[in-house]
Write a protein that holds these residues in place. Structure first.
Motif, PDB file in Angstrom:
ATOM      1  N   CYS A  48       0.829  -1.212   0.000  1.00 43.36           N
ATOM      2  CA  CYS A  48       0.000   0.000   0.000  1.00 43.36           C
ATOM      3  C   CYS A  48       0.860   1.258   0.000  1.00 43.36           C
ATOM      4  CB  CYS A  48      -0.886   0.034   1.240  1.00 43.36           C
ATOM      5  SG  CYS A  48      -2.047  -1.324   1.336  1.00 43.36           S
ATOM      6  N   LEU A  49       0.344   2.280  -0.675  1.00 40.57           N
ATOM      7  CA  LEU A  49       0.980   3.592  -0.694  1.00 40.57           C
ATOM      8  C   LEU A  49       0.078   4.596   0.003  1.00 40.57           C
ATOM      9  CD1 LEU A  49       2.051   3.655  -4.440  1.00 40.57           C
ATOM     10  CD2 LEU A  49       3.553   3.303  -2.495  1.00 40.57           C
ATOM     11  N   CYS A  50       0.660   5.678   0.476  1.00 39.57           N
ATOM     12  CA  CYS A  50      -0.154   6.748   1.056  1.00 39.57           C
ATOM     13  C   CYS A  50      -0.923   7.441  -0.068  1.00 39.57           C
ATOM     14  CB  CYS A  50       0.722   7.741   1.819  1.00 39.57           C
ATOM     15  SG  CYS A  50       1.786   8.774   0.799  1.00 39.57           S
ATOM     16  N   ALA A  51      -1.979   8.146   0.285  1.00 42.76           N
ATOM     17  CA  ALA A  51      -2.818   8.809  -0.705  1.00 42.76           C
ATOM     18  C   ALA A  51      -2.030   9.836  -1.524  1.00 42.76           C
ATOM     19  CB  ALA A  51      -4.011   9.473  -0.016  1.00 42.76           C
ATOM     20  N   GLU A  52      -1.124  10.542  -0.888  1.00 41.51           N
ATOM     21  CA  GLU A  52      -0.337  11.554  -1.614  1.00 41.51           C
ATOM     22  C   GLU A  52       0.516  10.911  -2.705  1.00 41.51           C
ATOM     23  OE1 GLU A  52       0.428  15.187  -2.840  1.00 41.51           O
ATOM     24  OE2 GLU A  52      -0.951  14.736  -1.213  1.00 41.51           O
ATOM     25  N   CYS A  53       1.141   9.791  -2.400  1.00 42.17           N
ATOM     26  CA  CYS A  53       1.948   9.098  -3.407  1.00 42.17           C
ATOM     27  C   CYS A  53       1.074   8.515  -4.510  1.00 42.17           C
ATOM     28  CB  CYS A  53       2.815   8.022  -2.764  1.00 42.17           C
ATOM     29  SG  CYS A  53       4.276   8.715  -1.932  1.00 42.17           S
ATOM     30  N   LEU A  54      -0.117   8.037  -4.159  1.00 36.72           N
ATOM     31  CA  LEU A  54      -1.033   7.551  -5.198  1.00 36.72           C
ATOM     32  C   LEU A  54      -1.394   8.683  -6.155  1.00 36.72           C
ATOM     33  CD1 LEU A  54      -3.439   5.260  -3.149  1.00 36.72           C
ATOM     34  CD2 LEU A  54      -1.770   4.541  -4.866  1.00 36.72           C
ATOM     35  N   LYS A  55      -1.645   9.878  -5.623  1.00 30.85           N
ATOM     36  CA  LYS A  55      -1.948  11.032  -6.468  1.00 30.85           C
ATOM     37  C   LYS A  55      -0.761  11.368  -7.369  1.00 30.85           C
ATOM     38  CE  LYS A  55      -4.872  13.161  -2.985  1.00 30.85           C
ATOM     39  NZ  LYS A  55      -4.919  14.249  -1.982  1.00 30.85           N
ATOM     40  N   GLU A  56       0.440  11.305  -6.803  1.00 34.87           N
ATOM     41  CA  GLU A  56       1.636  11.631  -7.579  1.00 34.87           C
ATOM     42  C   GLU A  56       1.885  10.598  -8.678  1.00 34.87           C
ATOM     43  OE1 GLU A  56       4.835  12.225  -4.782  1.00 34.87           O
ATOM     44  OE2 GLU A  56       3.823  13.944  -3.876  1.00 34.87           O
ATOM     45  N   LEU A  57       1.675   9.310  -8.389  1.00 39.57           N
ATOM     46  CA  LEU A  57       1.849   8.283  -9.411  1.00 39.57           C
ATOM     47  C   LEU A  57       0.797   8.403 -10.504  1.00 39.57           C
ATOM     48  CD1 LEU A  57       2.875   5.160  -7.326  1.00 39.57           C
ATOM     49  CD2 LEU A  57       4.264   6.388  -8.979  1.00 39.57           C
ATOM     50  N   LYS A  58      -0.412   8.760 -10.124  1.00 41.74           N
ATOM     51  CA  LYS A  58      -1.484   8.994 -11.099  1.00 41.74           C
ATOM     52  C   LYS A  58      -1.063  10.117 -12.051  1.00 41.74           C
ATOM     53  CE  LYS A  58      -6.396  10.243 -11.164  1.00 41.74           C
ATOM     54  NZ  LYS A  58      -7.257   9.100 -11.343  1.00 41.74           N
ATOM     55  N   ALA A  59      -0.556  11.206 -11.509  1.00 45.28           N
ATOM     56  CA  ALA A  59      -0.097  12.334 -12.321  1.00 45.28           C
ATOM     57  C   ALA A  59       1.110  11.935 -13.169  1.00 45.28           C
ATOM     58  CB  ALA A  59       0.263  13.519 -11.417  1.00 45.28           C
ATOM     59  N   GLU A  60       2.011  11.143 -12.612  1.00 43.23           N
ATOM     60  CA  GLU A  60       3.197  10.681 -13.343  1.00 43.23           C
ATOM     61  C   GLU A  60       2.795   9.879 -14.579  1.00 43.23           C
ATOM     62  OE1 GLU A  60       6.249   7.266 -12.191  1.00 43.23           O
ATOM     63  OE2 GLU A  60       6.550   9.070 -10.970  1.00 43.23           O
ATOM     64  N   LEU A  61       1.872   8.958 -14.407  1.00 42.79           N
ATOM     65  CA  LEU A  61       1.406   8.154 -15.539  1.00 42.79           C
ATOM     66  C   LEU A  61       0.749   9.054 -16.581  1.00 42.79           C
ATOM     67  CD1 LEU A  61       0.883   5.482 -16.969  1.00 42.79           C
ATOM     68  CD2 LEU A  61      -1.214   5.269 -15.633  1.00 42.79           C
ATOM     69  N   HIS A  62      -0.064   9.991 -16.142  1.00 39.63           N
ATOM     70  CA  HIS A  62      -0.724  10.917 -17.063  1.00 39.63           C
ATOM     71  C   HIS A  62       0.321  11.726 -17.844  1.00 39.63           C
ATOM     72  CE1 HIS A  62      -3.794  13.589 -18.625  1.00 39.63           C
ATOM     73  NE2 HIS A  62      -3.095  14.611 -18.188  1.00 39.63           N
ATOM     74  N   ASN A  63       1.312  12.250 -17.146  1.00 43.00           N
ATOM     75  CA  ASN A  63       2.372  13.031 -17.800  1.00 43.00           C
ATOM     76  C   ASN A  63       3.171  12.185 -18.774  1.00 43.00           C
ATOM     77  OD1 ASN A  63       1.669  15.372 -16.465  1.00 43.00           O
ATOM     78  ND2 ASN A  63       3.132  15.065 -14.810  1.00 43.00           N
ATOM     79  N   ASN A  64       3.492  10.948 -18.384  1.00 44.34           N
ATOM     80  CA  ASN A  64       4.233  10.054 -19.283  1.00 44.34           C
ATOM     81  C   ASN A  64       3.427   9.747 -20.539  1.00 44.34           C
ATOM     82  OD1 ASN A  64       6.350   9.978 -17.478  1.00 44.34           O
ATOM     83  ND2 ASN A  64       5.838   7.969 -16.655  1.00 44.34           N
ATOM     84  N   SER A  65       2.128   9.568 -20.371  1.00 43.33           N
ATOM     85  CA  SER A  65       1.252   9.302 -21.507  1.00 43.33           C
ATOM     86  C   SER A  65       1.205  10.499 -22.451  1.00 43.33           C
ATOM     87  CB  SER A  65      -0.148   8.961 -20.995  1.00 43.33           C
ATOM     88  OG  SER A  65      -1.028   8.762 -22.061  1.00 43.33           O
ATOM     89  N   LEU A  66       1.090  11.695 -21.893  1.00 44.45           N
ATOM     90  CA  LEU A  66       1.083  12.904 -22.722  1.00 44.45           C
ATOM     91  C   LEU A  66       2.401  13.079 -23.466  1.00 44.45           C
ATOM     92  CD1 LEU A  66      -0.715  15.500 -20.419  1.00 44.45           C
ATOM     93  CD2 LEU A  66      -1.619  14.387 -22.466  1.00 44.45           C
ATOM     94  N   LYS A  67       3.509  12.817 -22.792  1.00 47.23           N
ATOM     95  CA  LYS A  67       4.827  12.923 -23.429  1.00 47.23           C
ATOM     96  C   LYS A  67       4.948  11.935 -24.577  1.00 47.23           C
ATOM     97  CE  LYS A  67       7.367  14.473 -19.372  1.00 47.23           C
ATOM     98  NZ  LYS A  67       8.348  14.084 -18.342  1.00 47.23           N
ATOM     99  N   ALA A  68       4.483  10.712 -24.359  1.00 48.16           N
ATOM    100  CA  ALA A  68       4.554   9.686 -25.406  1.00 48.16           C
ATOM    101  C   ALA A  68       3.717  10.097 -26.617  1.00 48.16           C
ATOM    102  CB  ALA A  68       4.086   8.343 -24.863  1.00 48.16           C
ATOM    103  N   ARG A  69       2.529  10.634 -26.374  1.00 46.40           N
ATOM    104  CA  ARG A  69       1.687  11.082 -27.490  1.00 46.40           C
ATOM    105  C   ARG A  69       2.326  12.250 -28.229  1.00 46.40           C
ATOM    106  NH1 ARG A  69      -4.046  11.871 -24.947  1.00 46.40           N
ATOM    107  NH2 ARG A  69      -3.253  10.951 -23.052  1.00 46.40           N
ATOM    108  N   LEU A  70       2.908  13.175 -27.490  1.00 46.65           N
ATOM    109  CA  LEU A  70       3.580  14.311 -28.107  1.00 46.65           C
ATOM    110  C   LEU A  70       4.755  13.849 -28.961  1.00 46.65           C
ATOM    111  CD1 LEU A  70       3.920  17.339 -28.469  1.00 46.65           C
ATOM    112  CD2 LEU A  70       5.228  17.380 -26.350  1.00 46.65           C
ATOM    113  N   MET A  71       5.547  12.939 -28.424  1.00 44.65           N
ATOM    114  CA  MET A  71       6.698  12.420 -29.188  1.00 44.65           C
ATOM    115  C   MET A  71       6.215  11.719 -30.461  1.00 44.65           C
ATOM    116  SD  MET A  71       9.286  13.532 -27.637  1.00 44.65           S
ATOM    117  CE  MET A  71      10.547  12.680 -28.509  1.00 44.65           C
ATOM    118  N   HIS A  72       5.135  10.985 -30.351  1.00 45.30           N
ATOM    119  CA  HIS A  72       4.565  10.307 -31.527  1.00 45.30           C
ATOM    120  C   HIS A  72       4.146  11.343 -32.576  1.00 45.30           C
ATOM    121  CE1 HIS A  72       2.390   7.400 -33.904  1.00 45.30           C
ATOM    122  NE2 HIS A  72       1.325   8.199 -33.852  1.00 45.30           N
TER     123      HIS A  72
END
Length: 77
Positions: A48-72
């Motif tokens: 289990c992770l704390c709620a703050e880290c879950l929020k940060e990982l959620k944002a990290e995945l979103h940012n990585n996805s946006l970067k991948a789409r931009l690079m494409h």
């Protein structure tokens, strides 16, 4: 009264109370994750992770996805 488990977040080491027996009351239930976000988190952490880290990982995945789409899009030019 049910005693819940005191845990330490494996990502940031913050302490929090895990309410696995009452998941709806657990601090993690405040962070809504999609299946992809849950998979992303499980690939990186086995506990289990704390709620703050879950929020940060959620944002990290979103940012990585946006970067991948931009690079494409940039490669398509």
């Amino acid at each position: 009264m049910i005693k819940h488990e005191e845990k330490f977040c494996p990502r940031c080491n913050a302490s929090f109370e895990c309410k696995v027996g009452s998941v709806g009351l657990c601090q993690c239930s405040a962070v809504k994750l999609s299946d992809a976000e849950r998979s992303y988190t499980r690939e990186r952490f086995s506990d289990c992770l704390c709620a703050e880290c879950l929020k940060e990982l959620k944002a990290e995945l979103h940012n990585n996805s946006l970067k991948a789409r931009l690079m494409h899009l940039l490669r398509m030019r």
